[in-house]
Design a protein around this motif. Structure first.
Motif, PDB file in Angstrom:
ATOM      1  N   GLU A 117      33.979  61.730  -2.930  1.00 29.07           N
ATOM      2  CA  GLU A 117      35.353  61.770  -3.410  1.00 29.07           C
ATOM      3  C   GLU A 117      35.570  60.417  -4.114  1.00 29.07           C
ATOM      4  O   GLU A 117      35.229  59.349  -3.591  1.00 29.07           O
ATOM      5  CB  GLU A 117      36.324  61.954  -2.235  1.00 29.07           C
ATOM      6  CG  GLU A 117      37.727  62.431  -2.645  1.00 29.07           C
ATOM      7  CD  GLU A 117      38.545  61.412  -3.414  1.00 29.07           C
ATOM      8  OE1 GLU A 117      39.124  61.767  -4.453  1.00 29.07           O
ATOM      9  OE2 GLU A 117      38.585  60.238  -2.992  1.00 29.07           O
ATOM     10  N   ALA A 118      36.118  60.463  -5.332  1.00 25.94           N
ATOM     11  CA  ALA A 118      36.067  59.286  -6.195  1.00 25.94           C
ATOM     12  C   ALA A 118      37.005  58.155  -5.762  1.00 25.94           C
ATOM     13  O   ALA A 118      36.641  56.980  -5.864  1.00 25.94           O
ATOM     14  CB  ALA A 118      36.385  59.707  -7.633  1.00 25.94           C
ATOM     15  N   VAL A 119      38.200  58.482  -5.281  1.00 25.37           N
ATOM     16  CA  VAL A 119      39.136  57.419  -4.886  1.00 25.37           C
ATOM     17  C   VAL A 119      38.602  56.709  -3.643  1.00 25.37           C
ATOM     18  O   VAL A 119      38.669  55.476  -3.529  1.00 25.37           O
ATOM     19  CB  VAL A 119      40.560  57.979  -4.663  1.00 25.37           C
ATOM     20  CG1 VAL A 119      41.534  56.846  -4.311  1.00 25.37           C
ATOM     21  CG2 VAL A 119      41.053  58.714  -5.907  1.00 25.37           C
ATOM     22  N   ASP A 120      38.007  57.465  -2.723  1.00 18.64           N
ATOM     23  CA  ASP A 120      37.377  56.858  -1.538  1.00 18.64           C
ATOM     24  C   ASP A 120      36.246  55.927  -1.963  1.00 18.64           C
ATOM     25  O   ASP A 120      36.076  54.841  -1.407  1.00 18.64           O
ATOM     26  CB  ASP A 120      36.790  57.937  -0.612  1.00 18.64           C
ATOM     27  CG  ASP A 120      37.874  58.715   0.109  1.00 18.64           C
ATOM     28  OD1 ASP A 120      39.047  58.286   0.071  1.00 18.64           O
ATOM     29  OD2 ASP A 120      37.550  59.768   0.691  1.00 18.64           O
ATOM     30  N   ALA A 121      35.461  56.374  -2.949  1.00 23.71           N
ATOM     31  CA  ALA A 121      34.331  55.551  -3.423  1.00 23.71           C
ATOM     32  C   ALA A 121      34.847  54.245  -4.023  1.00 23.71           C
ATOM     33  O   ALA A 121      34.285  53.171  -3.768  1.00 23.71           O
ATOM     34  CB  ALA A 121      33.508  56.328  -4.452  1.00 23.71           C
TER      35      ALA A 121
END
Ligand SMILES: C[S@@+](CC[C@H](N)C(=O)[O-])C[C@H]1O[C@@H](n2cnc3c(N)ncnc32)[C@H](O)[C@@H]1O
Length: 212
Positions: A117-121
């Motif tokens: 998941e991009a925001v978590d990354a």
């Protein structure tokens, strides 16, 4: 894509984008055939131009698909003297496809891949970035802004795709999560003293924002 921006303007802007190498043209043909939503050549060229303009060397992409948009950032970073472009998508198969394309284009030394998941990354990184590009699911746009604010250096650029959302934002009866996400994101960034933002009506609308 509805033609809420006239087909004449869209075709004209696309015709002005410089010619792409065969690998990128194949990626465009794949998108047409499979109706995969890539940013396309006019927005790709804008991303390349903006990344060159601020001499960016650290770029983080949220929602990278099979690497079409990544290629424009990677080219700019290479021409800026080298650095890193983070390719992040939550689909393993798309990440694999992107590796193939971006390696064929000669960017293996620049792009780093994460299946996440991009925001978590982005939240997990310790780095600060010169450019962040946001193209994730639109309902997640509002909540992504706080993390982006923390990870973009002052003077950095945020580029956000689909902020005219095929004109759906103008329809008062459209209260879907994605449409509300685009509306809310645009309100938030427009009112915040941390940003100077404009919506540019190319393709599906691109917000370009300067981190104060
Ligand atoms: C609109 S496509 C964009 C592709 C790419 N930016 C381009 O223009 O070539 C967005 C991609 O990101 C993925 N995606 C959407 N939301 C995401 C999220 N929150 N985290 C990771 N990937 C996401 C989608 O599944 C899709 O593959």
């Amino acid at each position: 894509m509805s033609d809420f921006i006239s087909a004449q303007v869209s075709e004209y802007l696309e015709s002005l984008a410089p010619e792409r190498p065969p690998e990128l043209q194949e990626m465009e043909a794949y998108a047409r055939k499979h109706r995969f939503p890539i940013i396309g050549p006019a927005v790709g060229h804008l991303c390349y131009q903006l990344t060159r303009m601020i001499a960016a060397r650290r770029v983080f992409e949220l929602g990278s698909g099979y690497g079409y948009s990544t290629a424009f950032f990677a080219r700019a970073v290479r021409e800026n003297g080298g650095g890193v472009v983070h390719h992040v998508v939550w689909d393993e198969e798309l990440s694999k496809q992107a590796r193939g394309h971006l390696t064929a284009l000669g960017y293996a030394d620049i792009v780093q891949y994460q299946v996440s998941e991009a925001v978590d990354a982005l939240a997990r990184t310790d780095d600060q970035f010169d450019v962040i590009f946001n193209d994730i699911d639109k309902e997640a746009y509002p909540q992504s802004l706080a993390i982006i604010e923390a990870k973009l250096r002052p003077g950095g650029l945020l580029i956000v795709d689909n902020t005219l959302w095929s004109g759906r934002i103008f329809d008062p009866e459209d209260t879907s999560a994605s449409t509300e996400g685009v509306r809310e994101f645009t309100r938030l960034i427009g009112r915040s003293p941390k940003w100077i933002a404009s919506v540019i009506p190319i393709r599906d609308g691109v917000t370009v924002a300067y981190r104060t």
